[in-house]
Design a protein around this motif. Structure first.
Motif, PDB file in Angstrom:
ATOM      1  N   ARG A  58       0.849  -1.202   0.000  1.00 29.27           N
ATOM      2  CA  ARG A  58       0.000   0.000   0.000  1.00 29.27           C
ATOM      3  C   ARG A  58       0.876   1.240   0.000  1.00 29.27           C
ATOM      4  NH1 ARG A  58      -3.667   1.316   4.507  1.00 29.27           N
ATOM      5  NH2 ARG A  58      -4.398   2.940   3.121  1.00 29.27           N
ATOM      6  N   VAL A  59       1.910   1.237   0.837  1.00 25.42           N
ATOM      7  CA  VAL A  59       2.841   2.369   0.892  1.00 25.42           C
ATOM      8  C   VAL A  59       3.417   2.622  -0.499  1.00 25.42           C
ATOM      9  CG1 VAL A  59       5.093   3.120   1.784  1.00 25.42           C
ATOM     10  CG2 VAL A  59       3.429   2.061   3.337  1.00 25.42           C
ATOM     11  N   GLU A  60       3.771   1.544  -1.162  1.00 21.45           N
ATOM     12  CA  GLU A  60       4.368   1.620  -2.492  1.00 21.45           C
ATOM     13  C   GLU A  60       3.360   2.095  -3.546  1.00 21.45           C
ATOM     14  OE1 GLU A  60       6.904  -1.545  -5.177  1.00 21.45           O
ATOM     15  OE2 GLU A  60       5.099  -2.243  -4.180  1.00 21.45           O
ATOM     16  N   GLY A  61       2.080   1.931  -3.251  1.00 21.42           N
ATOM     17  CA  GLY A  61       1.044   2.300  -4.212  1.00 21.42           C
ATOM     18  C   GLY A  61       0.597   1.155  -5.093  1.00 21.42           C
ATOM     19  N   ASP A  62       1.064  -0.065  -4.802  1.00 24.35           N
ATOM     20  CA  ASP A  62       0.714  -1.253  -5.589  1.00 24.35           C
ATOM     21  C   ASP A  62      -0.455  -1.959  -4.902  1.00 24.35           C
ATOM     22  OD1 ASP A  62       0.543  -3.603  -7.013  1.00 24.35           O
ATOM     23  OD2 ASP A  62       2.690  -4.051  -6.922  1.00 24.35           O
ATOM     24  N   LEU A  63      -1.666  -1.447  -5.138  1.00 25.76           N
ATOM     25  CA  LEU A  63      -2.835  -1.955  -4.425  1.00 25.76           C
ATOM     26  C   LEU A  63      -3.213  -3.372  -4.841  1.00 25.76           C
ATOM     27  CD1 LEU A  63      -5.023   1.268  -4.250  1.00 25.76           C
ATOM     28  CD2 LEU A  63      -3.317   0.402  -2.625  1.00 25.76           C
ATOM     29  N   GLY A  64      -2.930  -3.750  -6.075  1.00 26.19           N
ATOM     30  CA  GLY A  64      -3.205  -5.117  -6.513  1.00 26.19           C
ATOM     31  C   GLY A  64      -2.368  -6.116  -5.730  1.00 26.19           C
ATOM     32  N   ASN A  65      -1.083  -5.835  -5.612  1.00 22.27           N
ATOM     33  CA  ASN A  65      -0.184  -6.699  -4.850  1.00 22.27           C
ATOM     34  C   ASN A  65      -0.558  -6.671  -3.370  1.00 22.27           C
ATOM     35  OD1 ASN A  65       1.937  -8.447  -4.368  1.00 22.27           O
ATOM     36  ND2 ASN A  65       3.514  -7.053  -5.077  1.00 22.27           N
TER      37      ASN A  65
END
Length: 97
Positions: A58-65
Motif C-alpha cells: 500500500r505504501v508503495e502504491g501497488d494496491l493489486g499486490n
C-alpha cells in the motif's frame, strides 16, 4: 516493549534486538527504508508477515499486490490512512509479545 518504546527506538541506527521480522519491517519502514522493510516482511511467512507485506505494498502504491497479501494474511484490505494501519499493526504485534 510498549508502542511508545518502539517509536522512540526508531531514532536509533538499527532495530532493537529481539524484534520479530514484521516489527523490524515496520521499524525500517518508519526509517524510510522500504527495501529493508520489504525484505524483512518477505522473510516472515506467517499471517503477520503477510499483513505487514500488504501494508508495505500500500505504501508503495501497488494496491493489486497489497490485495494479494491481505488475502494471504486473512485480512480485509485496509482503506484508512497509512499511519492508522501502521499504528494498528505495531500495537497488534507488540501485544503478541
Amino acid at each position: 516493549m510498549t508502542v511508545e518504546d518502539f517509536i522512540r527506538s526508531i531514532d536509533g541506527t538499527a532495530p532493537p534486538p529481539g524484534l520479530s521480522l514484521p516489527l523490524q519491517a515496520l521499524w525500517w519502514d518508519r526509517k524510510g527504508d522500504w527495501e529493508k522493510a520489504h525484505s524483512c516482511a518477505q522473510d516472515e511467512p506467517d499471517s503477520n508477515g503477510s499483513w505487514v507485506h500488504a501494508y508495505l505494498h500500500r505504501v508503495e502504491g501497488d494496491l493489486g499486490n497489497a490485495g494479494y497479501w491481505y488475502s494471504r494474511a486473512g485480512r480485509t484490505a485496509h482503506s484508512g490512512a497509512l499511519q492508522q494501519e501502521w499504528d494498528e499493526i505495531v500495537s497488534h504485534l507488540l501485544a503478541l509479545g
